[in-house]
Design a protein around this motif. Structure first.
Motif, PDB file in Angstrom:
ATOM      1  N   GLN A  64       0.818  -1.210   0.000  1.00 35.56           N
ATOM      2  CA  GLN A  64       0.000   0.000   0.000  1.00 35.56           C
ATOM      3  C   GLN A  64       0.859   1.271   0.000  1.00 35.56           C
ATOM      4  OE1 GLN A  64      -3.020  -2.529   2.676  1.00 35.56           O
ATOM      5  NE2 GLN A  64      -2.841  -0.435   3.350  1.00 35.56           N
ATOM      6  N   ARG A  98       6.870 -12.856  -2.128  1.00 36.30           N
ATOM      7  CA  ARG A  98       5.493 -13.203  -2.522  1.00 36.30           C
ATOM      8  C   ARG A  98       4.650 -11.954  -2.731  1.00 36.30           C
ATOM      9  NH1 ARG A  98       2.739 -18.880  -0.969  1.00 36.30           N
ATOM     10  NH2 ARG A  98       4.297 -20.056  -2.103  1.00 36.30           N
TER      11      ARG A  98
ATOM     12  N   LEU B 593       1.151 -16.157  11.577  1.00 37.58           N
ATOM     13  CA  LEU B 593       1.722 -16.976  10.511  1.00 37.58           C
ATOM     14  C   LEU B 593       3.035 -16.392  10.002  1.00 37.58           C
ATOM     15  CD1 LEU B 593      -1.529 -17.453   8.356  1.00 37.58           C
ATOM     16  CD2 LEU B 593      -0.615 -19.033  10.050  1.00 37.58           C
ATOM     17  N   ARG B 637      -4.562  -6.391   7.945  1.00 35.96           N
ATOM     18  CA  ARG B 637      -5.363  -5.577   7.034  1.00 35.96           C
ATOM     19  C   ARG B 637      -5.884  -4.316   7.710  1.00 35.96           C
ATOM     20  NH1 ARG B 637      -6.168 -10.836   6.277  1.00 35.96           N
ATOM     21  NH2 ARG B 637      -7.926 -11.037   7.690  1.00 35.96           N
TER      22      ARG B 637
ATOM     23  N   ALA C 203     -14.569 -12.113   3.098  1.00 40.78           N
ATOM     24  CA  ALA C 203     -13.160 -11.996   3.466  1.00 40.78           C
ATOM     25  C   ALA C 203     -12.869 -10.681   4.181  1.00 40.78           C
ATOM     26  CB  ALA C 203     -12.275 -12.123   2.218  1.00 40.78           C
ATOM     27  N   HIS C 238      -6.088  -6.806   0.089  1.00 43.62           N
ATOM     28  CA  HIS C 238      -6.524  -7.369   1.370  1.00 43.62           C
ATOM     29  C   HIS C 238      -7.225  -8.718   1.206  1.00 43.62           C
ATOM     30  CE1 HIS C 238      -6.339  -3.528   4.060  1.00 43.62           C
ATOM     31  NE2 HIS C 238      -5.215  -3.791   3.442  1.00 43.62           N
ATOM     32  N   ARG C 242      -7.348 -14.824  -0.393  1.00 41.52           N
ATOM     33  CA  ARG C 242      -8.419 -15.090   0.561  1.00 41.52           C
ATOM     34  C   ARG C 242      -9.785 -15.038  -0.115  1.00 41.52           C
ATOM     35  NH1 ARG C 242      -8.937 -11.153   3.685  1.00 41.52           N
ATOM     36  NH2 ARG C 242      -9.723 -12.313   5.470  1.00 41.52           N
ATOM     37  N   MET C 287      -2.382 -20.288   3.751  1.00 40.90           N
ATOM     38  CA  MET C 287      -2.801 -19.181   2.904  1.00 40.90           C
ATOM     39  C   MET C 287      -1.595 -18.685   2.101  1.00 40.90           C
ATOM     40  SD  MET C 287      -5.588 -16.963   4.958  1.00 40.90           S
ATOM     41  CE  MET C 287      -4.837 -16.806   6.564  1.00 40.90           C
TER      42      MET C 287
END
Lengths: 160, 660, 301
Positions: A64, A98, B593, B637, C203, C238, C242, C287
């Motif tokens: 972002q 990634r 994670l 997020r 999501a 985001h 997902r 994921m």
């Protein structure tokens, strides 16, 4: 009037003769930032087009940030970190890889020239690589000209 | 009110030769929040630092921007300087206008000055958003855990114990000693392995500061540097350790015979056994997989015979949790399984053995009492072939690396054979001889010159049985000729590989491992015994193939590092760590994670919503474990986990400033 | 039509039984909307309400996200689930927003739903095409469930993702950079920033979205093309790795922005860069952006 033409009209007129690209480099503290230091210590020259922003790890670089940088008027963004396997934090750069594999494709998909978002591994020893990298990217961006895409003209007008 | 002071350094002419420092200082005066701006010849000098301190006082500055050399050079200098003036050290921000500007743009004076102004503007924008950060202290538990009781673990434990620290050694086998206990003689001095190892084993067992937890494994590791909470599984030994006298009657009468692990299948052991006679502790265990009592519910001979009544079939595994300040991992290595090599008979020929099996065969306390005889027919071998690099330096079927010890132990084996069987012929097939240790090349020379070992440079392409011989076919690449040897016995110098479960242990502790599952050191040159997890150190072959001298040296180094940690009651931690905004965290766990240090966990938060008590999960950071990389922040997020000193706000402010 | 009507009766029966026997405190399904071509999500708590349930060709709403209404209760909730609802439920489980043991999944097989916008245009007697999201559906059935309504199904085979290719993404990729951008800008010039795409997305389950949270730096005050594009790209990032491809974002968009074009691009790239992956099949899977391989493609210079 197409969107591009509209943008052309809205973009503050720039003197293209003296125009120099503004390139933002995200550099991880342990490899690339140190590599850029070594470039200086070795007195290797590159164009004064880049501004290095220090982050602890390339894994801290949020895709972002890249969009925001283009919005605010940066002409190209370079994300740099340690080579795979050399991350000071063991695995940070694997996530960077990634994230930016996807991000580069996404940006290209929406019409951003691929040269404007690049990523590179530069170790603390690779002064020459850093010099070449900046020189090359600068040449590429000079050829492309100023970036208009994603730019927030309103923000620029308010702040200039 | 944020009041920023900007200090532009000339660095003699290093900066001012290219950058117009006065112009930079002048431009900075117009930046938001800048109250004071000046340039000076040497900011890092005593007068330069005095200047900063005075300006802080006179202009009531509370944020400082120094435009000078790389922060990697002088950030600590200026942090100390403002701290002495009463400001938080993290209020300093540096603009690197030397390494990143004047030195790289000497022919672009205007561009360099413009760039320096940009860099200062970015630094000011960030400094304004810098928060005061405090280094905190965490207590250190003065107790060390050594995982693995081989020579590396024993040495590390002895060094720590002698320095006054309490050490627990956890060893999964019934006895400490490790691979070195199986070895006959050691290169390059040919002294007997047991003669130098067993006294150290006894020292460790007798040391008042050392506790042995044999037949035990690591179940779980929690916590962080200075405070590792380790759960250890003490496997049921079926013997009351405090009652058993180690007389050994039980082992004599046990009716079950199975292959001995210690003798590598060259001899049998009982179901109730000690791995070898000098085992420490010298008390047996019952192998429940093979014991008749456990298989069929009857027998019980050992229990009936035990004069002390020490046999206890009802024992259960016990879990023990202890807190340690430091952990030394010394779990050693395993040998490469050469059965993947068809050319060496897939492990099917009884007279093709590994180097370690040879150690048992030539060992006076081994299955043959040191008489060298071939496993198939017990005959004394006359022609012996040794093959180096079995599994090493072979990317196709084995490992890409050199196992480092094989050249030397093959030279040792050759010498030992020629010593025992004077009329024997020993041939060593090798790729390259690597003898870089002290006295190693001389040892190799002796094996050729004094013991008459014949070295053949080249690989063996095939071994096949013919009558009672093994035909070894290869090529002498120095003579460019095929070679064929009729051998009675073939010894393979198999590669050293990581323990088969090395990765699982690494995941429990939270340390890294390479593609071959060897543990990764924090830095190959400058931090060779540290890991990326503070407080966890490496010793011996778990980090990579090593011989005994190197393992012992690394063990002592790891012990010294651990001593340095344990000798202080508390340690300072870096304040640049992540923190969670519990208000907005949704508890999705994505950050968990990403974290390489297992520093993030989920916790339950109880709050009152509209009069009702509601529970929800949020992420929580262990500041002792977090190293401040910030990779987790990108995965969040909602921006609920942030890295102090490098927040989204701070980085975006820099990006914006660059564009103004 | 006959079978869907019969199934409606079975749905009601099942829901009634669940509520009467208190196997769950609520049932989430669909009920008729204002028009013949519309339905709405229904949350039922009393047995007599179950008569409202319907199962017809316009059950377009993905139900999964309505489970979030029960986040603060200890009671079990029953939910009807086709493939897309099922994947949405797994999305929420993997994001730790709901517990699997608090959900009673009533599996359904979906014949594909019809395009409600076309229905409004063409009228009741016309042949109405399938909704776009249903045309492209690869998992029409719930893959695991506690109860099943309809024709008995064979035990669901373990689903395995295949590398996907989206023709509309590929044709966009062929365009010149400037045309791509013009196309992208034209789409997002229209964006109202109503955030309906976010609100409907299984999501998107943040407690506080960075768009609309003024304490976080990301939220922009200006509503202009540049900020619209920042929102569009950030939303796509985001949900990267997902997105369960339910297509609800695009269906719900009041100004018809082809939002899935961004999601599909990322899905396609993930499949080809990191290996085929379908989100929402297994809450325990790795994921794509929460993991990595040492052998990932190396395109960094």
């Amino acid at each position: 009037m197409s969107v591009n033409e509209a943008l052309d009209q809205k973009t503050p007129t720039e003197n293209l003769e003296n125009w120099q690209p503004k390139i933002l480099v995200f550099a991880c503290n342990w490899c690339t930032y140190a590599g850029a230091d070594l470039t200086g210590l070795s007195r290797l020259q590159y164009p004064a087009t880049v501004r290095i922003l220090r982050v602890p790890c390339s894994g801290r670089v949020n895709p972002q940030f890249v969009i925001k940088a283009f919005q605010k008027g940066v002409d190209a963004v370079l994300v740099c970190g340690c080579h795979p396997g050399d991350c000071h934090y063991t695995t940070g750069n694997y996530f960077t890889r990634r994230r930016f594999l996807l991000m580069r494709r996404l940006m290209e998909y929406i019409g951003m020239e691929p040269e404007r978002l690049q990523a590179s591994w530069v170790s603390a020893a690779e002064a020459q690589k850093f010099q070449q990298l900046i020189t090359e990217v600068t040449e590429q961006i000079r050829a492309l000209g100023p970036n208009r895409k994603l730019r927030d003209v309103q923000w620029e007008q308010w702040n200039n | 009110m944020k009041r920023v002071g900007v200090f532009v350094c000339h660095c003699g002419t290093n900066i001012s030769g290219t950058v117009d420092c006065a112009q930079v200082a002048e431009a900075a005066k117009d930046f938001p929040n800048v109250e004071y701006s000046i340039d000076y010849k040497y900011m890092c000098s005593e007068p330069g630092q005095e200047m900063i301190k005075k300006a802080i006082e006179e202009h009531k500055l509370n944020r400082i921007v120094v435009a000078s050399c790389s922060p990697r050079m002088h950030e600590p200098t200026f942090q100390n300087c403002v701290e002495r003036a009463g400001l938080n050290p993290y209020y300093v921000e540096m603009a690197n206008i030397r390494e990143h500007c004047s030195w790289v743009h000497p022919n672009e004076k205007e561009g360099a000055t413009e760039k320096a102004i940009d860099l200062v503007r970015m630094a000011v924008a960030k400094a304004v958003r810098n928060q005061p950060l405090q280094k905190t202290t965490i207590p250190v538990t003065d107790r060390a855990l050594v995982i693995g009781g081989g020579i590396a673990g024993i040495q590390a434990a002895l060094d720590l114990a002698n320095a006054g620290h309490v050490v627990d050694i956890v060893e999964r086998e019934p006895s400490i000693g490790g691979k070195m206990a199986q070895i006959d003689k050691t290169f390059p001095t040919l002294d007997c392995s047991a003669c130098i190892l067993t006294p150290k084993m006894v020292d460790a067992a007798a040391h008042p500061n050392i506790n042995l937890l044999t037949y035990s494994e690591i179940e779980k590791v929690d916590g962080f540097v200075g405070n590792f909470d380790v759960t250890i599984r003490q496997k049921a030994r079926s013997i009351k350790m405090d009652v058993c006298t180690g007389c050994g009657i039980c082992m004599e009468k046990c009716p079950v015979k199975v292959d001995s692990e210690f003798e590598l299948g060259l001899a049998k052991r009982r179901a109730i056994y000690t791995p070898f006679p000098q085992a420490i502790p010298n008390k047996p265990v019952i192998d429940r997989e093979h014991c008749t009592y456990f298989l069929r519910g009857k027998c019980g001979i050992c229990s009936k015979l035990c004069p002390a009544g020490a046999v206890d079939y009802t024992q259960q595994d016990e879990l023990l949790t202890r807190r340690y300040g430091a952990i030394i991992v010394a779990t050693g290595f395993e040998l490469f399984d050469y059965s993947v090599y068809g050319e060496y008979g897939y492990g099917k020929y009884p007279d093709v053995i590994t180097g370690l099996q040879f150690e048992r065969l030539i060992n006076a306390s081994g299955p043959t009492m040191g008489k060298l005889q071939r496993p198939s027919d017990k005959k004394e071998p006359k022609n012996i072939v040794i093959i180096n690099c079995v599994g090493s330096r072979d990317e196709a079927k084995g490992k890409s690396y050199c196992s480092r010890t094989c050249c030397m132990y093959s030279a040792k084996h050759a010498s030992l054979i020629r010593d025992k069987i004077k009329d024997s012929n020993v041939y060593v097939f090798y790729m390259d001889m690597r003898t870089p240790g002290k006295g190693y090349e001389e040892f190799y020379d002796r094996s050729r010159e004094q013991y008459g070992t014949q070295y053949i440079r080249g690989r063996v392409s095939k071994i096949y049985p013919l009558n009672d011989k093994l035909i070894v076919r290869g090529e002498d690449t120095l003579l460019s000729q095929p070679v064929e040897v009729e051998a009675d016995l073939v010894i393979l110098a198999t590669a050293m590989v990581a323990q088969p479960d090395a990765d699982k242990l690494a995941q429990k502790i939270g340390i890294g491992y390479d593609k071959d599952n060897f543990y990764t050191e924090a830095h190959p040159k400058l931090a060779p015994v540290e890991t990326h997890t503070q407080g966890v150190y490496l010793a011996g072959a778990c980090q990579g193939p090593k011989d005994i001298p190197d393992s012992v040296a690394q063990a002592s180094a790891a012990a010294a590092k651990a001593c340095g940690l344990l000798s202080k009651p508390e340690i300072l931690t870096e304040p640049i760590v992540t923190e969670v905004d519990e208000k907005t965290c949704a508890g999705c766990g994505t950050c968990l994670l990403i974290c390489p240090y297992k520093a993030i966990d989920l916790k339950t938060l109880t709050e009152r919503i509209a009069g009702e008590i509601v529970e929800r999960k949020v992420a929580t950071v262990n500041e002792g474990l977090c190293q401040g990389c910030g990779a987790c922040t990108v995965a969040c997020r909602s921006g609920s986990i942030y890295l102090k000193h490098y927040t989204d706000e701070q980085i975006l402010a820099e990006v914006n400033a660059l564009c103004l | 039509m006959g079978t869907m009507e019969q199934l409606t009766l079975q749905l009601r029966e099942t829901a009634r039984e669940i509520l009467e026997s208190k196997k769950a405190a609520a049932v989430i399904g669909w009920e008729m909307g204002t028009f013949w071509y519309s339905t709405a999500p229904a949350i039922l708590t009393r047995p007599e309400e179950t008569e409202r349930l319907v199962w017809n060709e316009y059950c377009l709403n993905n139900l999964a996200k309505y489970l979030l209404d029960f986040q603060n209760t200890d009671e079990k909730v029953a939910i009807f689930a086709r493939g897309c609802d099922y994947r949405g439920i797994n999305r929420l489980i993997q994001d730790k927003q709901i517990d699997r043991d608090k959900v009673l999944i009533i599996g359904l097989s979906c014949p594909g739903m019809k395009d409600d916008k076309k229905a409004r245009e063409l009228g009741q007697n016309a042949d109405i095409p399938l909704a776009k999201k249903c045309e492209e559906c690869t998992y029409p059935d719930a893959l695991a469930y506690d109860l099943w309504v309809g024709e008995p199904k064979e035990a669901a085979k373990p689903a395995k993702a295949e590398a996907k290719v989206f023709p509309e993404v590929e044709s966009l990729e062929q365009m010149t950079a400037d045309d791509k951008y013009e196309n992208f800008a034209a789409n997002y010039e229209k964006c109202l920033r109503c955030y309906a795409c976010r609100n409907v997305c299984p999501a998107c389950s943040c407690r506080e979205c960075i768009f609309g949270n003024s304490s976080k730096e990301w939220s922009a005050k200006a509503n202009n093309l540049s900020e619209n594009m920042f929102f569009a790209l950030t939303r796509a990032l985001h949900v990267a790795g997902r997105c369960i491809q339910c297509g609800e974002c695009e269906r719900i968009c009041p100004v018809n922005i082809p939002i899935m074009l961004l999601n599909k691009k990322i899905i396609q790239d993930i499949d080809h860069l990191f290996g085929p992956y379908d989100a929402g099949l297994d809450p325990e899977d790795k994921m794509p952006l929460g993991s990595f391989e040492f052998t990932d493609p190396e395109e960094f210079m």
